[in-house]
Design an enzyme around this catalytic site. Structure first.
Site, short mmCIF file in Angstrom:
data_model
loop_
_atom_site.label_atom_id
_atom_site.label_comp_id
_atom_site.label_asym_id
_atom_site.label_seq_id
_atom_site.Cartn_x
_atom_site.Cartn_y
_atom_site.Cartn_z
N GLU A 59 -19.78 -7.47 -21.06
CA GLU A 59 -18.50 -7.18 -21.72
C GLU A 59 -18.50 -7.69 -23.15
OE1 GLU A 59 -19.09 -8.55 -18.77
OE2 GLU A 59 -17.37 -8.39 -17.42
N TYR A 99 -30.23 -21.07 -20.03
CA TYR A 99 -29.24 -20.26 -19.30
C TYR A 99 -27.88 -20.08 -19.99
CZ TYR A 99 -32.36 -20.45 -15.19
OH TYR A 99 -33.41 -20.35 -14.32
N ASN A 146 -30.95 -15.62 -21.03
CA ASN A 146 -31.80 -16.44 -21.88
C ASN A 146 -32.42 -17.56 -21.07
OD1 ASN A 146 -32.15 -18.80 -24.01
ND2 ASN A 146 -31.92 -16.92 -25.17
N ALA A 147 -33.64 -17.96 -21.44
CA ALA A 147 -34.32 -19.04 -20.74
C ALA A 147 -33.48 -20.33 -20.77
CB ALA A 147 -35.70 -19.28 -21.34
N ASN A 166 -25.68 -7.26 -19.89
CA ASN A 166 -25.87 -8.71 -19.96
C ASN A 166 -27.25 -9.02 -20.55
OD1 ASN A 166 -26.75 -7.64 -17.46
ND2 ASN A 166 -26.61 -9.61 -16.43
N1 THU Z 1 -22.19 -11.13 -15.86
C1 THU Z 1 -21.72 -10.18 -16.72
O1 THU Z 1 -22.45 -9.70 -17.60
N2 THU Z 1 -20.43 -9.79 -16.59
C2 THU Z 1 -19.60 -10.18 -15.59
O2 THU Z 1 -18.48 -9.72 -15.53
C3 THU Z 1 -20.06 -11.16 -14.61
C4 THU Z 1 -21.37 -11.79 -14.86
C5 THU Z 1 -23.59 -11.52 -15.95
C6 THU Z 1 -23.86 -12.85 -16.54
C7 THU Z 1 -25.23 -13.15 -15.96
O3 THU Z 1 -26.22 -12.53 -16.77
C8 THU Z 1 -25.23 -12.47 -14.61
O4 THU Z 1 -24.17 -11.53 -14.67
C9 THU Z 1 -25.03 -13.39 -13.44
O5 THU Z 1 -23.94 -14.19 -13.64
#
Ligand code: THU
Length: 138
Positions: free
Chosen positions: A57, A50, A47-48, A44
């Protein structure tokens, strides 16, 4: 296939180490397996501003697509959650669906245990390219 999935899970855990998540502090990694057995990983990237942040993924899938791979067998998703599996968010399910309904999603726990689901199960009655006259993935 079993050992391939084990290494896909391991790759997703390694990718989690690169997570850029200064806001949520919630680390996520993903590893996608192409139909010709290549693996692409992602984390993931927050970013500032959001909503501009990206899930692990979509990072992994976009890396694969940008390298010319659009046919997938499986994706593993890793987080630090020890007591529950990490499931893809709704946006990521739709993003995955673009590339077919019959591939496998492997939500994992921090210890590497996993379960297997199809995208069809995670996103039933979905909207996809076929509805726009594009390629109908089975
Ligand atoms: N996030 C993912 O990268 N994949 C997921 O399946 C669930 C959520 C990330 C997005 C954000 O950076 C952080 O988890 C909290 O939501």
């Amino acid at each position: 296939m079993l050992s391939v999935i084990a290494s896909l899970v391991k790759k997703s855990q390694e990718a989690k180490n690169q997570a850029y998540c200064p806001y949520s502090k919630f680390r996520v990694g993903a590893a996608v397996l192409t139909s010709d057995d290549k693996m692409f990983t992602g984390c993931n990237v927050e970013n500032a501003s959001y909503p501009a942040g990206l899930c692990a993924e979509r990072t992994a899938i976009s890396k694969a697509v940008s390298e010319g791979y659009t046919s997938f067998k499986a994706i593993a998703i890793a987080s630090d959650l020890g007591d529950q599996f990490i499931f893809p968010c709704g946006v990521c399910r739709q993003f995955m669906r673009e590339f077919g309904l019959k591939w496998d999603i492997y939500p994992t726990k921090a210890d590497g245990s996993y379960q297997k689901m199809t995208l069809d199960e995670l996103l039933p009655h979905s909207f996809g390219p076929g509805h726009l006259g594009g390629e109908k993935h089975k």
